[in-house]
Design a protein around this motif. Structure first.
Motif, short mmCIF file in Angstrom:
data_model
loop_
_atom_site.label_atom_id
_atom_site.label_comp_id
_atom_site.label_asym_id
_atom_site.label_seq_id
_atom_site.Cartn_x
_atom_site.Cartn_y
_atom_site.Cartn_z
N UNK A 65 0.85 -1.19 0.00
CA UNK A 65 0.00 0.00 0.00
C UNK A 65 0.89 1.25 0.00
N UNK A 104 0.22 5.12 1.54
CA UNK A 104 -0.63 6.04 2.27
C UNK A 104 -0.02 7.44 2.15
N UNK A 159 -0.26 11.59 3.76
CA UNK A 159 -0.74 12.50 4.80
C UNK A 159 -0.44 13.92 4.37
N UNK A 203 -5.59 13.72 8.19
CA UNK A 203 -5.29 12.38 8.66
C UNK A 203 -4.68 11.55 7.55
N UNK A 204 -4.00 10.52 7.97
CA UNK A 204 -3.39 9.58 7.03
C UNK A 204 -4.49 8.88 6.22
N UNK A 255 -5.42 6.30 2.58
CA UNK A 255 -4.94 5.40 1.55
C UNK A 255 -4.82 6.13 0.22
N UNK A 281 3.83 7.29 2.92
CA UNK A 281 4.27 6.08 3.62
C UNK A 281 3.95 4.85 2.77
N UNK A 335 4.74 -0.19 8.40
CA UNK A 335 4.96 1.01 7.60
C UNK A 335 6.45 1.33 7.50
N UNK A 337 8.69 6.74 5.92
CA UNK A 337 8.05 7.87 5.26
C UNK A 337 9.01 8.71 4.44
N UNK A 375 8.65 6.71 11.12
CA UNK A 375 7.39 6.29 10.52
C UNK A 375 6.37 5.88 11.57
N UNK A 376 5.52 4.95 11.19
CA UNK A 376 4.51 4.43 12.10
C UNK A 376 4.99 3.10 12.65
N UNK A 392 -6.60 0.48 5.74
CA UNK A 392 -6.98 1.04 7.03
C UNK A 392 -7.73 2.36 6.87
N UNK A 417 -7.85 5.68 9.29
CA UNK A 417 -7.13 6.25 10.43
C UNK A 417 -7.95 7.33 11.12
N UNK A 418 -7.68 7.48 12.41
CA UNK A 418 -8.15 8.64 13.14
C UNK A 418 -7.23 9.82 12.88
N UNK A 419 -7.60 10.96 13.44
CA UNK A 419 -6.83 12.18 13.20
C UNK A 419 -5.61 12.30 14.11
#
Lengths: 109, 110
Positions: A34, A36, A38, A43-44, A46, A86, A99, A102, B42-43, B99, B101-103
């Motif tokens: 994927x 993603x 931002x 918000x992040x 897709x 990302x 992930x 970035x 990153x995450x 996914x 995501x929330x903010x």
């Protein structure tokens, strides 16, 4: 173990230039990949996933299993493409995703 | 049409405090996740849950715990907050695949 590598933390191009954001992965099974994005203060979300083989906002990405890569490309960058990108991977049938670190893309006028 | 809601956008807590970060989704998703987002890293996955009362450790679970008492709610708990837990925390949910995501919650531990 799953691992995603984005070698460039920062990438800067001029408007209208081609852009490629690199992503390499390590996974022993069958991965799902994927991208993603931002945007500032959002918000992040897709951008695209390899199984859909879509082009979103002019971006495409091809899964190259031989090179274990999933680079994101756009032939003509726009200023509104400036964002954090990302790359992410999940195993086929799994739901947990890993992930990369970035890449911050800046498109200059 | 917000689908994943994180209760706080900004939090400031003191070292040693117990901190609760709340996440609610309205999409009837089975799977929920907590990540922390740090520049250059990153995450990173902290914990995830694939069903009510079920939880799995992610890559960096130390110092955290979670609670999933209802399908729509997934809470992240910092038992004793430390300064190295200052970060942006992101909640996400999915049925399968991509996914939502929330903010995010930006937590500062002082």
């Amino acid at each position: 173990a799953q691992r995603v590598t984005q070698p460039e933390k920062l990438l800067s191009v001029f408007k209208g230039a081609p852009v490629e954001l690199k992503c390499n992965y390590s996974y022993s099974g069958s991965p799902e990949l994927f991208w993603y994005v931002q945007y500032s203060r959002q918000r992040l979300q897709l951008l695209l996933r390899h199984i859909s083989r879509e082009s979103i906002k002019g971006f495409t990405a091809d899964l190259n299993k031989g090179e274990t890569s999933f680079h994101l490309k756009k032939p003509f960058a726009q200023e509104e493409d400036s964002a954090m990108y990302y790359c992410a991977l999940s195993g086929h049938g799994d739901n947990d995703m890993r992930f990369g670190a970035g890449t911050r893309l800046t498109v200059k006028p | 049409d917000v689908k994943v809601t994180q209760s706080s956008r900004y939090l400031v807590k003191r070292t040693g405090e117990k901190v609760f970060l709340e996440c609610v989704q309205d999409m009837d998703h089975e799977n929920m996740f907590w990540y922390r987002q740090d520049p250059g890293l990153g995450l990173r996955l902290i914990y995830f849950s694939y069903d009510v009362k079920m939880k799995e450790k992610g890559d960096i679970p130390e110092g955290y715990s979670v609670s999933r008492e209802k399908k729509e709610r997934f809470s992240l708990i910092l038992e004793s907050a430390s300064t190295n837990q200052t970060s942006m925390y992101l909640c996400a949910s999915t049925r399968t695949g991509s996914y939502t995501f929330g903010s995010g919650t930006r937590l500062t531990v002082v």
